[in-house]
Design a protein around this motif. Structure first.
Motif, PDB file in Angstrom:
ATOM      1  N   LYS A 156       0.839  -1.161  -0.044  1.00 10.00           N
ATOM      2  CA  LYS A 156      -0.013  -0.042  -0.044  1.00 10.00           C
ATOM      3  C   LYS A 156       0.878   1.211  -0.188  1.00 10.00           C
ATOM      4  O   LYS A 156       0.322   2.218  -0.188  1.00 10.00           O
ATOM      5  CB  LYS A 156      -0.927  -0.011   1.315  1.00 10.00           C
ATOM      6  CG  LYS A 156      -1.910  -0.932   1.122  1.00 10.00           C
ATOM      7  CD  LYS A 156      -2.966  -0.418   2.391  1.00 10.00           C
ATOM      8  CE  LYS A 156      -3.873  -1.793   2.662  1.00 10.00           C
ATOM      9  NZ  LYS A 156      -4.468  -1.539   4.057  1.00 10.00           N
ATOM     10  N   PHE A 157       2.145   1.055   0.526  1.00 11.28           N
ATOM     11  CA  PHE A 157       3.097   2.356   0.446  1.00 11.28           C
ATOM     12  C   PHE A 157       3.073   2.998  -1.116  1.00 11.28           C
ATOM     13  O   PHE A 157       3.531   2.044  -1.922  1.00 11.28           O
ATOM     14  CB  PHE A 157       4.395   2.137   0.929  1.00 11.28           C
ATOM     15  CG  PHE A 157       4.263   1.615   2.301  1.00 11.28           C
ATOM     16  CD1 PHE A 157       3.703   2.491   3.264  1.00 11.28           C
ATOM     17  CD2 PHE A 157       5.123   0.523   3.062  1.00 11.28           C
ATOM     18  CE1 PHE A 157       3.483   2.053   4.808  1.00 11.28           C
ATOM     19  CE2 PHE A 157       4.911   0.143   4.189  1.00 11.28           C
ATOM     20  CZ  PHE A 157       4.291   1.072   5.121  1.00 11.28           C
ATOM     21  N   THR A 158       2.830   4.252  -1.091  1.00  9.63           N
ATOM     22  CA  THR A 158       3.057   4.864  -2.398  1.00  9.63           C
ATOM     23  C   THR A 158       4.329   5.700  -2.497  1.00  9.63           C
ATOM     24  O   THR A 158       4.660   6.020  -3.625  1.00  9.63           O
ATOM     25  CB  THR A 158       2.039   5.723  -2.807  1.00  9.63           C
ATOM     26  OG1 THR A 158       1.774   6.843  -1.676  1.00  9.63           O
ATOM     27  CG2 THR A 158       0.404   4.979  -2.891  1.00  9.63           C
ATOM     28  N   GLU A 159       5.004   6.000  -1.529  1.00  7.21           N
ATOM     29  CA  GLU A 159       6.378   6.759  -1.533  1.00  7.21           C
ATOM     30  C   GLU A 159       7.415   6.151  -2.335  1.00  7.21           C
ATOM     31  O   GLU A 159       7.462   4.858  -2.454  1.00  7.21           O
ATOM     32  CB  GLU A 159       6.900   6.943  -0.045  1.00  7.21           C
ATOM     33  CG  GLU A 159       7.272   5.689   0.706  1.00  7.21           C
ATOM     34  CD  GLU A 159       7.144   6.064   1.998  1.00  7.21           C
ATOM     35  OE1 GLU A 159       6.163   5.672   2.468  1.00  7.21           O
ATOM     36  OE2 GLU A 159       8.048   6.337   2.633  1.00  7.21           O
ATOM     37  N   HIS A 160       8.161   6.758  -3.117  1.00  9.79           N
ATOM     38  CA  HIS A 160       9.095   6.238  -4.005  1.00  9.79           C
ATOM     39  C   HIS A 160      10.398   6.267  -3.545  1.00  9.79           C
ATOM     40  O   HIS A 160      11.299   5.259  -3.902  1.00  9.79           O
ATOM     41  CB  HIS A 160       9.257   7.224  -5.222  1.00  9.79           C
ATOM     42  CG  HIS A 160       7.740   7.297  -5.874  1.00  9.79           C
ATOM     43  ND1 HIS A 160       7.138   8.529  -6.186  1.00  9.79           N
ATOM     44  CD2 HIS A 160       7.211   6.399  -6.394  1.00  9.79           C
ATOM     45  CE1 HIS A 160       6.076   8.053  -6.863  1.00  9.79           C
ATOM     46  NE2 HIS A 160       5.945   6.776  -6.964  1.00  9.79           N
ATOM     47  N   SER A 177       6.991   6.038 -11.864  1.00 12.22           N
ATOM     48  CA  SER A 177       7.055   4.848 -11.369  1.00 12.22           C
ATOM     49  C   SER A 177       8.399   4.741 -10.627  1.00 12.22           C
ATOM     50  O   SER A 177       9.483   5.209 -11.080  1.00 12.22           O
ATOM     51  CB  SER A 177       7.112   3.865 -12.527  1.00 12.22           C
ATOM     52  OG  SER A 177       6.798   4.590 -13.747  1.00 12.22           O
ATOM     53  N   GLU A 178       8.543   3.628  -9.763  1.00 11.82           N
ATOM     54  CA  GLU A 178       9.539   3.505  -8.908  1.00 11.82           C
ATOM     55  C   GLU A 178      10.552   2.610  -9.547  1.00 11.82           C
ATOM     56  O   GLU A 178      11.810   2.897  -9.377  1.00 11.82           O
ATOM     57  CB  GLU A 178       9.148   2.711  -7.924  1.00 11.82           C
ATOM     58  CG  GLU A 178       9.756   3.099  -6.328  1.00 11.82           C
ATOM     59  CD  GLU A 178       9.229   2.432  -5.416  1.00 11.82           C
ATOM     60  OE1 GLU A 178       8.151   2.041  -5.177  1.00 11.82           O
ATOM     61  OE2 GLU A 178       9.886   1.942  -4.625  1.00 11.82           O
ATOM     62  N   TYR A 179      10.091   1.883 -10.661  1.00  7.71           N
ATOM     63  CA  TYR A 179      11.016   1.023 -11.370  1.00  7.71           C
ATOM     64  C   TYR A 179       9.997   0.921 -12.899  1.00  7.71           C
ATOM     65  O   TYR A 179       8.738   0.797 -12.974  1.00  7.71           O
ATOM     66  CB  TYR A 179      11.240  -0.363 -10.848  1.00  7.71           C
ATOM     67  CG  TYR A 179      10.091  -1.127 -10.063  1.00  7.71           C
ATOM     68  CD1 TYR A 179       9.291  -1.831 -11.238  1.00  7.71           C
ATOM     69  CD2 TYR A 179       9.526  -0.968  -8.987  1.00  7.71           C
ATOM     70  CE1 TYR A 179       8.241  -2.360 -10.809  1.00  7.71           C
ATOM     71  CE2 TYR A 179       8.602  -1.600  -8.599  1.00  7.71           C
ATOM     72  CZ  TYR A 179       7.833  -2.287  -9.304  1.00  7.71           C
ATOM     73  OH  TYR A 179       6.570  -2.942  -8.844  1.00  7.71           O
ATOM     74  N   ILE A 180      10.968   0.562 -13.846  1.00  7.30           N
ATOM     75  CA  ILE A 180      10.225   0.224 -15.116  1.00  7.30           C
ATOM     76  C   ILE A 180      10.701  -1.093 -15.598  1.00  7.30           C
ATOM     77  O   ILE A 180      11.842  -1.607 -15.536  1.00  7.30           O
ATOM     78  CB  ILE A 180      10.608   1.228 -15.973  1.00  7.30           C
ATOM     79  CG1 ILE A 180       9.906   2.409 -15.825  1.00  7.30           C
ATOM     80  CG2 ILE A 180      10.176   0.731 -17.364  1.00  7.30           C
ATOM     81  CD1 ILE A 180      10.357   3.784 -16.667  1.00  7.30           C
ATOM     82  N   LEU A 181       9.777  -2.282 -15.782  1.00  7.46           N
ATOM     83  CA  LEU A 181      10.198  -3.456 -16.409  1.00  7.46           C
ATOM     84  C   LEU A 181      10.535  -3.566 -17.679  1.00  7.46           C
ATOM     85  O   LEU A 181      10.024  -2.768 -18.464  1.00  7.46           O
ATOM     86  CB  LEU A 181       8.971  -4.333 -16.109  1.00  7.46           C
ATOM     87  CG  LEU A 181       8.565  -4.615 -14.406  1.00  7.46           C
ATOM     88  CD1 LEU A 181       7.318  -5.559 -14.239  1.00  7.46           C
ATOM     89  CD2 LEU A 181       9.709  -5.081 -13.459  1.00  7.46           C
ATOM     90  N   SER A 182      11.402  -4.270 -17.971  1.00  6.90           N
ATOM     91  CA  SER A 182      11.936  -4.739 -19.453  1.00  6.90           C
ATOM     92  C   SER A 182      11.190  -6.009 -19.726  1.00  6.90           C
ATOM     93  O   SER A 182      11.599  -6.945 -19.481  1.00  6.90           O
ATOM     94  CB  SER A 182      13.197  -5.002 -19.576  1.00  6.90           C
ATOM     95  OG  SER A 182      13.720  -4.845 -20.684  1.00  6.90           O
ATOM     96  N   GLU A 183      10.105  -5.735 -20.230  1.00  8.84           N
ATOM     97  CA  GLU A 183       9.015  -7.084 -20.260  1.00  8.84           C
ATOM     98  C   GLU A 183       9.668  -8.273 -21.040  1.00  8.84           C
ATOM     99  O   GLU A 183       9.497  -9.351 -20.638  1.00  8.84           O
ATOM    100  CB  GLU A 183       7.549  -6.599 -20.914  1.00  8.84           C
ATOM    101  CG  GLU A 183       6.784  -6.226 -19.531  1.00  8.84           C
ATOM    102  CD  GLU A 183       5.736  -5.327 -19.827  1.00  8.84           C
ATOM    103  OE1 GLU A 183       5.329  -5.127 -21.158  1.00  8.84           O
ATOM    104  OE2 GLU A 183       5.785  -4.520 -19.138  1.00  8.84           O
ATOM    105  N   ASP A 184      10.429  -7.925 -21.915  1.00 11.15           N
ATOM    106  CA  ASP A 184      11.001  -9.165 -22.814  1.00 11.15           C
ATOM    107  C   ASP A 184      12.070  -9.962 -22.014  1.00 11.15           C
ATOM    108  O   ASP A 184      12.209 -10.837 -22.285  1.00 11.15           O
ATOM    109  CB  ASP A 184      11.628  -8.442 -24.165  1.00 11.15           C
ATOM    110  CG  ASP A 184      12.678  -7.681 -23.866  1.00 11.15           C
ATOM    111  OD1 ASP A 184      12.574  -6.687 -23.112  1.00 11.15           O
ATOM    112  OD2 ASP A 184      13.523  -7.523 -24.538  1.00 11.15           O
ATOM    113  N   LYS A 185      12.476  -9.315 -20.987  1.00 11.78           N
ATOM    114  CA  LYS A 185      13.492  -9.948 -19.987  1.00 11.78           C
ATOM    115  C   LYS A 185      12.718 -10.417 -18.943  1.00 11.78           C
ATOM    116  O   LYS A 185      13.390 -10.513 -17.872  1.00 11.78           O
ATOM    117  CB  LYS A 185      14.492  -9.136 -19.793  1.00 11.78           C
ATOM    118  CG  LYS A 185      15.413  -9.137 -20.923  1.00 11.78           C
ATOM    119  CD  LYS A 185      16.685  -8.329 -20.495  1.00 11.78           C
ATOM    120  CE  LYS A 185      17.816  -8.295 -21.669  1.00 11.78           C
ATOM    121  NZ  LYS A 185      18.938  -7.457 -20.814  1.00 11.78           N
TER     122      LYS A 185
END
Ligand code: UDP
Ligand code: MG
Length: 316
Positions: A175-179, A304-312
């Protein structure tokens, strides 16, 4: 409650140690399966630029419990843990470094204690640190001292992110939204029943630390900013004190002038000292306030706190 656990392993350029970590984690996973647990080994590849992903990719073909999240670049250890907890679909989770400094074979025992004692968090507490430089040990000791003095909650000493957590802790953490997350601080802040599990922290098995001074300072900074407004209160009292001192000095100067025991021209040295002292203090004050504003700025942007590299990413 269903017996299942996700073991979260943040990895950043860990090609040297990964083969070893994977085999010890598979051993642990087998032990947990023997006592009826379903296990997910969730590796979070934090934008590594070595062979980390290739090693995980190959391992995932062999072991069905291995899953991988990959970031689009290096977002940092705390973001990697956060992603792991965000993607956790099991009732329990464990967080462990990839470098085998925290022994994976302790996880079943920690989990056992968590369940038996009906706790939400069993966190590893180091009672010895092997193979860490004097600088690292001393800086860590002072870090915890200052942090605990500064922060408004009690953060246990010598505790890293190595821990086993239960369903409520996972739900609340998500639930925490802080980055700018300081994971161990937030986990302590969550409350519920938390148990310390003493262990000896081994030396890193292979490869170098991925926490250079720069990253350590950044972590220290976010822990101060996010857990305390004491620096602000401290500079406020410093300001108050200096006003008091200046009032006393003003009275002295005025009175001296009237009665004639001070000579108006001889105040130059005093002026220079006072001026430079107070302007320095003002700059520090503005700096501390600025740090908080910078923190607010980061949060307000809401990136966003992180971005996924979906192909990986390998999810099963
Ligand atoms: N780590 C990460 N991203 C980073 C730095 C570190 O995911 O930007 C991971 C690293 O792979 C390891 C854990 O965080 O699994 C702890 O890092 P390290 O062992 O280098 O820190 P130390 O034990 O020296 O404090
Ligand atoms: Mg380490």
């Amino acid at each position: 409650m269903k017996k299942d656990i996700t073991i979260i392993i943040p990895c950043y350029n860990e090609q040297d140690v990964l083969p070893l970590s994977i085999s010890s984690l598979i051993d642990v996973s087998n032990k947990l399966k023997n006592i009826g647990y379903e296990v997910v080994l969730l590796f979070v590849n934090d934008g590594s630029n070595d062979r980390t992903f290739d090693i995980l990719f190959e391992a995932a073909k062999i072991y069905s419990e291995i899953q991988v999240l990959s970031f689009s670049r290096n977002f940092g250890h705390q973001a990697a843990i956060t992603a792991g907890v965000n993607f956790c679909r099991t009732n329990y989770a464990a967080i462990i470094d990839a470098d085998l400094q925290d022994p994976p074979e302790l996880i079943p025992d920690m989990l056992h204690i968590l369940v038996k004692e009906n706790a939400e968090i069993v966190f590893g507490q180091r009672n010895k640190r092997k193979g860490e430089s004097l600088f690292k040990r001393l800086s860590a000791r002072w870090f915890y001292k200052v942090l605990n003095y500064m922060s408004e909650i009690e953060l246990p000493k010598d505790v890293g992110d190595f821990r086993v957590i239960g369903p409520n802790a996972i739900r609340q953490f998500n639930k925490f939204t802080e980055h700018g997350k300081y994971v161990r601080g937030l986990m302590s802040w969550i409350g519920y029943k938390q148990i310390a599990y003493k262990y000896v922290r081994e030396a890193r098995m292979s490869g170098d630390t991925k926490y250079p001074l720069r990253k350590m300072l950044r972590l220290a900074m976010s822990s101060f900013l996010y857990f305390s407004t004491k620096p602000l209160k401290f500079i406020l009292s410093l300001g108050g004190l200096s006003v008091l001192v200046s009032i006393v000095y003003a009275l002295y100067a005025l009175f001296g002038k009237m009665v004639g025991f001070t000579d108006a021209v001889s105040g130059w040295t005093t002026l220079v000292i006072l001026l430079s002292f107070f302007s320095g203090m003002q700059m520090i004050t503005i700096g501390v306030v600025g740090l908080y504003i910078g923190g607010i700025f980061d949060e307000v942007k809401g990136r966003s706190e992180y971005i996924l590299s979906e192909d990986k990413c390998i999810c099963k």
